[in-house]
Every structure is written in C-alpha cells, then in structure tokens.
Scaffold this motif. Structure first.
Motif, PDB file in Angstrom:
ATOM      1  N   GLN A 128      51.435  49.488  32.532  1.00 24.28           N
ATOM      2  CA  GLN A 128      50.918  48.516  33.498  1.00 24.28           C
ATOM      3  C   GLN A 128      50.839  49.063  34.918  1.00 24.28           C
ATOM      4  O   GLN A 128      49.912  48.745  35.646  1.00 24.28           O
ATOM      5  CB  GLN A 128      51.835  47.274  33.542  1.00 24.28           C
ATOM      6  CG  GLN A 128      51.836  46.443  32.285  1.00 24.28           C
ATOM      7  CD  GLN A 128      50.772  45.359  32.306  1.00 24.28           C
ATOM      8  OE1 GLN A 128      50.242  45.014  33.352  1.00 24.28           O
ATOM      9  NE2 GLN A 128      50.442  44.832  31.134  1.00 24.28           N
ATOM     10  N   HIS A 192      43.979  43.555  26.998  1.00 27.59           N
ATOM     11  CA  HIS A 192      43.254  42.801  28.030  1.00 27.59           C
ATOM     12  C   HIS A 192      41.739  42.918  27.951  1.00 27.59           C
ATOM     13  O   HIS A 192      41.024  41.998  28.366  1.00 27.59           O
ATOM     14  CB  HIS A 192      43.734  43.234  29.411  1.00 27.59           C
ATOM     15  CG  HIS A 192      45.195  43.016  29.634  1.00 27.59           C
ATOM     16  ND1 HIS A 192      45.733  41.761  29.780  1.00 27.59           N
ATOM     17  CD2 HIS A 192      46.231  43.885  29.694  1.00 27.59           C
ATOM     18  CE1 HIS A 192      47.055  41.878  29.942  1.00 27.59           C
ATOM     19  NE2 HIS A 192      47.375  43.150  29.897  1.00 27.59           N
TER      20      HIS A 192
ATOM     21  N   LYS B 137      48.248  41.204  37.176  1.00 25.58           N
ATOM     22  CA  LYS B 137      48.544  40.042  36.335  1.00 25.58           C
ATOM     23  C   LYS B 137      47.324  39.133  36.204  1.00 25.58           C
ATOM     24  O   LYS B 137      47.300  38.239  35.372  1.00 25.58           O
ATOM     25  CB  LYS B 137      49.734  39.274  36.927  1.00 25.58           C
ATOM     26  CG  LYS B 137      51.069  40.012  36.797  1.00 25.58           C
ATOM     27  CD  LYS B 137      51.670  39.939  35.390  1.00 25.58           C
ATOM     28  CE  LYS B 137      52.823  40.925  35.201  1.00 25.58           C
ATOM     29  NZ  LYS B 137      53.268  41.050  33.806  1.00 25.58           N
ATOM     30  N   VAL B 139      44.179  40.221  35.475  1.00 21.80           N
ATOM     31  CA  VAL B 139      43.083  40.812  34.682  1.00 21.80           C
ATOM     32  C   VAL B 139      42.410  39.810  33.784  1.00 21.80           C
ATOM     33  O   VAL B 139      41.192  39.756  33.710  1.00 21.80           O
ATOM     34  CB  VAL B 139      43.535  41.918  33.691  1.00 21.80           C
ATOM     35  CG1 VAL B 139      42.482  42.973  33.541  1.00 21.80           C
ATOM     36  CG2 VAL B 139      44.878  42.447  33.976  1.00 21.80           C
ATOM     37  N   ASP B 140      43.230  39.044  33.073  1.00 20.38           N
ATOM     38  CA  ASP B 140      42.674  38.187  32.023  1.00 20.38           C
ATOM     39  C   ASP B 140      41.776  37.109  32.607  1.00 20.38           C
ATOM     40  O   ASP B 140      40.686  36.859  32.091  1.00 20.38           O
ATOM     41  CB  ASP B 140      43.810  37.594  31.190  1.00 20.38           C
ATOM     42  CG  ASP B 140      44.608  38.690  30.487  1.00 20.38           C
ATOM     43  OD1 ASP B 140      44.004  39.688  30.054  1.00 20.38           O
ATOM     44  OD2 ASP B 140      45.841  38.549  30.394  1.00 20.38           O
ATOM     45  N   ASN B 143      38.616  38.843  33.848  1.00 19.82           N
ATOM     46  CA  ASN B 143      37.784  39.213  32.716  1.00 19.82           C
ATOM     47  C   ASN B 143      37.002  37.995  32.222  1.00 19.82           C
ATOM     48  O   ASN B 143      35.805  38.060  31.957  1.00 19.82           O
ATOM     49  CB  ASN B 143      38.654  39.767  31.589  1.00 19.82           C
ATOM     50  CG  ASN B 143      37.827  40.339  30.453  1.00 19.82           C
ATOM     51  OD1 ASN B 143      36.696  40.792  30.660  1.00 19.82           O
ATOM     52  ND2 ASN B 143      38.365  40.294  29.251  1.00 19.82           N
TER      53      ASN B 143
END
Lengths: 220, 220
Positions: A128, A192, B137, B139-140, B143
């Motif tokens: 990460q 991800h 944290k 990213v999701d 995305n």
DNA sequence: CATTTGTGATAGTAATACTATTATTTTTGT
DNA sequence: ACAAAAATAATAGTATTACTATCACAAATG
C-alpha cells in the motif's frame, strides 16, 4: 528464540526494540498504519492507542516518514533472511533462482521457513505505502544514508543468480527489481482495479507469471 | 489547431481549460508540482505563483489530490491519443503491439506524432508522484467515479492485441500493466537508485527490455 | 443595461507536525 | 540499598496546512 532482523540505525533515534514501549510503538504502529493508511496516520493517534504521548514517540522516530521507512526496511530484512533460508543447501543456481522468486513474489505463509508474525501485516504496508516512502524529494539523501541497502542487496544477490544462469542476459537487475515491484503492484490491482490484472486474491497468479517470465527470458 | 484531450469531469469543479486563470493554474501547477513534489506543493504557493488566491484555485479543484489526479489523467489522455495515431493504418497486430509498447514505455520526443508540450513534464510527474495518487484509502471511490477509465482502457486495448497475437497467453492485462508500471519505475531507479536497474538517462534500455519481454513471452 | 458569474482580498478554523519544559518514574551502576 | 542518570507523562505552545466563509468589485452574458 527470536532471530533479530537488521534495520538500519539511521532510521531511528532510539532503537524501538530496546524497550517495552518501543515494541508497543511498533506493534500498534503497524496496525494503525494499516487501518488508517499513511496520510491519516499520526503520532498523536498512535500515542493515544498505546496510552502514551507524542513526545515519547518522537524520541524513537524523527517523524512518520521515517517510521514508515523503518517498517519497510524491517520487511526487507525479513525477506533477506527468508531468501537465505530458501537458497541454503541448494547447489543448482536455477533452483536457487526459482526459490528466490517464490520468496520475493509469493504470499506470506506461516508454514514457510523463517516466517515471522509481522510479515503479513508488513507486506500489506509495503504494497500500500512503499511508493510514498520512496518517491520523495529526500530519496537521494536517504539512499546516501544507506536506508535502501537491504533492498538493494536483495536485488543485487538475486541478479547475481541470473548472471550465473545466463551471462548473456543484459538486464539482470532490471528483471529482478521489476518482478519484485510487479508482484506488489498486481496484488494491489487485484483488490482495487481488477481489470488491470489477471490475478485475484482467490486465485493468485503472480508467482506463476514471475516464473514464466524468468523461464522464457533466460537461456541456460 | 489543438486536439482536445479528455479529462474526466469528476476531477474538477470548474473546467480549468475554460478560462485564462484556469490555464495558468494548469501550466504553473505542473511546474510547481515538479519543482516541489506532491507533499510540499500547496495551493497557497501556487496562488502566489499565479498572482491569485487560494480561494480561486479551490473553485477549480477540490484539493491537491484531485489536482494531481487531473494531471495524471491528462497524461494518460495524451498517451491514449498517441496510441491511436501509432496504430492507425497498421494492419499487422504484431506491429501494432510493437508500436504501442514504444509509446507506452518510450520517452517523449517532440518529433513523434501527437506530441504535446506538456507531455514531458506530465510524464515526470507521473513517474514521481503517481504512486501517491493511486495508493490511497479513496481508490475504490475514485475508481467508481471513473477516474481511472483512461488508464484502464489503455491497458485493456493493448491487452486485446496480446490476445490476438497469442490467444493462449494467460496474463495479457498483467503483462501490459506490468510493462507500463515498470517503465516508470526503472526510469525513477535510473536517476535515484541506479544499482537496481540496467538503464540510465544517457543510455535508455527500458524500451528494449519491454520489447524483449514481449518477444520472448508471446508465441505467434 | 440588468444579472449572473468569476475573482481578489481578507479572515477564520481545525488539524497536523512538530518543539520545549518540567515533574515524576524507572533503570542502572556501585 | 541508594544516588545518579535516563526515560516517560503531562502540558503547553508554534508554524503550517488544508481548507471554508464573506463580501466587494470586475467582467462577461443574455
């Protein structure tokens, strides 16, 4: 019986493994770093978690950037040790390389020799956060201070195996650093951004991919 | 005559290309991001550089993280366009792949088709900072908002070429995302940690390495 | 020409990343 | 067992960052 892992002394003010509270900083720090991520992680929050104060933590680590470097260095120290175990008493260079690739690109597993409690969590942190540790305006200074020696010596020693196997291959260090970095990237993608990869947490393909590259690229 | 590059509208509040001051934010912002690096870069400093105020910049971008995402997205937009040019009117899939690898792993050069002023600087920023943009944290969520579509569609379309050439190869996306990421990594290493690589700013070996991998790994 | 919109100037807030001081506790060497 | 040294907790304080809010003025727009 504990094996001591080498972490460069330039990374801390006071050795955190030398005291109770230092060990707590490490164990709770790993946990908190994972939970919050590097940017949200603060020494204040960590101090609260270990029922201590910011000032105490600052006596061990210069700042959170150095704390992260410490954790990453620790991880590579563990991997160094595991590489040693995985290649000891193996005479064939090919086999040594295969075992090394396994260690470098595989997932931590309590059953493998040299496994340590922290390896799993540290690996997550490396996946990460290690980009943030490295890609800094301070890289060059830190490199001068020997902070990346663990990592560099891993790449260097595995690249030596490559040279032994195929002396004509022109990019041994690039090949190895690529496979190491790629393993971490692909594992991040798999969670991800799954469309960027062909591996998944359920069906890991990273090690197979790495072996394939080695096999196809090196002539022996 | 300017070609307009697509940047996802979720990345900004107000389109910076729609006003004088927006364009200044971009051009000076790129420069400042390069000079200071992401962590030392602030909107306050940028505001001073363009003789404006923080508040104005915040009207264009939510925060510096989004500003960085915007720049990276812009870069991949340019690369998308260059990929298009590099494969148009080429019928052979092998040749298309070769040209694509050249675009993805090569260095910007004013002579190649589709070159844009900003490409060089943006590439530097991608090399230095893109890890910080991605490994977050958030990213999701990002995305989900389509922020990585440019990048994903590049990987996807080049991976399609791989599938055409060798339908039996099991890791097309992993191969391409690896080569892209590796190119940036190795260029970073070549400057800061040269012992981890076999390329140098003077004698670039990244493209050759990438072609070699493709050639050895794919059967056709 | 009236209205919306963008900008500049200024102020303010909460959080972060530290540094400093001092009193108290713990460790250590003899 | 005791004095000296070192480590820690508690507290306070500072500069910077990452914003948000307000408002007056200028520019563009319809």
């Amino acid at each position: 019986m504990n094996i001591s892992i080498q972490v460069s002394a330039t990374l801390y003010h006071k050795d955190p493994t030398s005291s109770e509270i230092g060990l707590k900083i490490l164990s709770e720090g790993i946990q908190l770093m994972q939970d919050l991520g590097f940017e949200a992680f603060t020494f204040k929050k960590l101090a609260q978690n270990i029922q201590s104060t910011e000032a105490t933590i600052y006596r061990y680590f210069e700042n959170k950037h150095y704390f992260l470097l410490y954790l990453i260095n620790w991880y590579w120290g563990i991997i160094s040790y595991r590489l040693l175990l995985a290649t000891a008493n193996v005479t064939d260079a090919r086999q040594q390389l295969t075992n090394s690739i396994e260690v470098l690109t595989g997932l931590p597993d309590a059953s493998h020799p040299g496994y340590m409690e922290e390896e799993m969590q540290l690996k997550q942190i490396v996946i990460q956060e290690s980009g943030k540790a490295l890609h800094t305006k301070m890289v060059d200074d830190e490199n001068q201070n020997g902070i990346y020696l663990n990592y560099k010596s891993i790449v260097s020693s595995v690249a030596e195996l490559v040279k032994t196997i195929d002396p004509s291959f022109p990019y041994p260090e690039m090949l190895i650093s690529n496979l190491i970095e790629n393993a971490n990237h692909q594992r991040f993608f798999s969670v991800h951004l799954p469309r960027l990869t062909n591996t998944s947490p359920e069906q890991d393909a990273v090690v197979a991919f790495s072996h394939l590259i080695i096999q196809k690229v090196l002539q022996s």
